[in-house]
Write an enzyme that holds these catalytic residues in place. Structure first.
Site, mmCIF file in Angstrom:
data_model
loop_
_atom_site.group_PDB
_atom_site.id
_atom_site.type_symbol
_atom_site.label_atom_id
_atom_site.label_comp_id
_atom_site.label_asym_id
_atom_site.label_seq_id
_atom_site.Cartn_x
_atom_site.Cartn_y
_atom_site.Cartn_z
ATOM 1 N N LYS A 96 0.110 4.192 -0.317
ATOM 2 C CA LYS A 96 -0.550 5.381 0.243
ATOM 3 C C LYS A 96 -0.300 6.588 -0.681
ATOM 4 C CE LYS A 96 -0.335 3.201 4.711
ATOM 5 N NZ LYS A 96 -0.240 3.307 6.148
ATOM 6 N N GLU A 114 -5.750 -5.039 10.664
ATOM 7 C CA GLU A 114 -4.777 -3.964 10.846
ATOM 8 C C GLU A 114 -5.047 -3.240 12.162
ATOM 9 O OE1 GLU A 114 -2.700 -2.891 7.048
ATOM 10 O OE2 GLU A 114 -4.338 -1.484 7.240
ATOM 11 N N HIS A 157 -9.763 1.200 5.040
ATOM 12 C CA HIS A 157 -8.459 1.396 5.692
ATOM 13 C C HIS A 157 -8.638 2.361 6.870
ATOM 14 C CE1 HIS A 157 -4.328 2.578 6.424
ATOM 15 N NE2 HIS A 157 -3.981 1.451 5.808
ATOM 16 N N ASN A 217 0.873 -1.178 0.000
ATOM 17 C CA ASN A 217 0.000 0.000 0.000
ATOM 18 C C ASN A 217 0.908 1.225 0.000
ATOM 19 O OD1 ASN A 217 -1.850 2.013 0.444
ATOM 20 N ND2 ASN A 217 -2.456 1.340 2.497
HETATM 21 P P1 PGA Z 1 2.562 0.295 7.762
HETATM 22 O O1 PGA Z 1 1.125 0.508 7.108
HETATM 23 O O2 PGA Z 1 3.127 -0.996 7.193
HETATM 24 O O3 PGA Z 1 3.347 1.502 7.365
HETATM 25 O O4 PGA Z 1 2.359 0.180 9.235
HETATM 26 C C1 PGA Z 1 0.233 -0.560 6.954
HETATM 27 C C2 PGA Z 1 -1.048 -0.091 6.302
HETATM 28 O O5 PGA Z 1 -1.487 1.027 6.604
HETATM 29 O O6 PGA Z 1 -1.639 -0.799 5.476
#
Ligand code: PGA
Length: 298
Positions: free
Chosen positions: A45, A201, A128, A43
């Site tokens: 983002k 998550e 999310h 992801n």
């Molecule tokens: P992270 O994010 O691996 O940076 O903790 C996970 C996510 O938000 O899917």
């Protein structure tokens, strides 16, 4: 009454997991149940630009897709760029990070499922925690899930508790609610189990460097699978992939992936570095792939 039941259930699960943790070698290959092909999702983002795509793909290990299924969820505008650039990584799936629940209309700035398919995606993340933090509620997550399936996308439905919810013992209650509301619209015939993914998550682990222990991840992922079974069908739930997400790194990937119910990862920060992402995939493959190959050969 439900609260009390949840608290007792949580305590019993934790005691069982801690006992298993003490007695088990956490590096043993995970038993591979239900023919679930592990899935590792990046992801990105709101990171990276079109100019970064070639370099990123060149930095991925050449054999990256030979074990677990791999998917990359870039910012939406990069989907066609990635689709065109995948080249030797043509087996890598693509996903979007969100979609609008309506099929069309006056929704400035939004994208529907058909547009996301058109841009080259196979998957879409829904619910999310970063979107939930911006006001998205479980009902909306459920509508997005339906819209994704209707468009022919594979939704990756995120669920997870906040830190205070974990600390006050309401984790299972929160997850029970999130799942039952988000999945309320699913009815018979259920989607192919390969077409729906759940990601656990814990919000306190996302981007914080504070990962759930492998035992905590297994406990909750197994709980989610049971809950999917109760809500929909146990046979179906046994075949649905459930990922863990939240500060997954090269160092913790192997112990997390070794847990039998953890079918892969949703990775934010570490997925931005193709070398780290490839290493995480390789480590997950090491503990999963033997059994995966055996399943494939059957
Ligand atoms: P992270 O994010 O691996 O940076 O903790 C996970 C996510 O938000 O899917």
């Amino acid at each position: 009454m439900n609260d009390l039941r949840d608290r007792i259930e949580h305590i019993v699960r934790q005691v069982v997991m801690e006992t298993v943790e003490r007695s088990a070698d956490s590096w043993l290959p995970a038993p591979f149940v239900g023919g679930r092909r592990p899935l590792i999702v990046a992801n990105w983002k709101m990171n990276l630009l079109a100019a970064d795509v070639q370099k990123y793909l060149a930095g991925l290990a050449p054999q990256i897709e030979s074990g677990p299924e791999v998917a990359i969820c870039p910012p939406l505008v990069l989907l066609p760029v990635l689709r065109a650039a995948l080249g030797k990584h043509s087996q890598v799936a693509l996903g979007a990070q969100d979609l609008h629940p309506f099929p069309f209309g006056a929704h400035t700035g939004e994208h529907n499922g058909a547009m996301i398919v058109d841009a080259g995606a196979d998957y879409v993340i829904v619910g999310h925690s970063e979107r939930r933090a911006a006001g998205e509620q479980d009902e909306l997550v459920g509508r997005k899930l339906q819209a994704a399936l209707a468009a022919g996308l594979r939704p990756i439905v995120c669920v997870g508790e906040q830190l205070d919810e974990r600390e006050n013992g309401t984790t299972l209650k929160v997850l029970r609610n999130q799942l039952s509301i988000a999945l309320a619209g699913l009815a018979s015939p259920l989607p192919d189990p390969a077409d729906l993914v759940v990601a656990y998550e814990p919000v306190w682990a996302i981007g914080t460097g504070r990962t759930a222990t492998a035992a905590q991840a297994q406990e909750i992922v197994a709980f989610i699978r049971e809950r999917l079974g109760e809500l929909l069908s146990f046979a179906w739930a046994a075949r649905v992939r459930i990922l863990y997400g939240g500060s997954v790194t090269v160092d913790n990937a192997e112990s997390l992936a070794a847990r039998p119910d953890v079918d892969g990862f949703l990775i934010g920060g570490a997925s931005l570095d193709p070398d780290k992402f490839s290493k995480i995939i390789a480590r997950a493959a090491r503990v999963k792939s033997l059994d995966y190959n055996r399943e494939v050969e059957r």
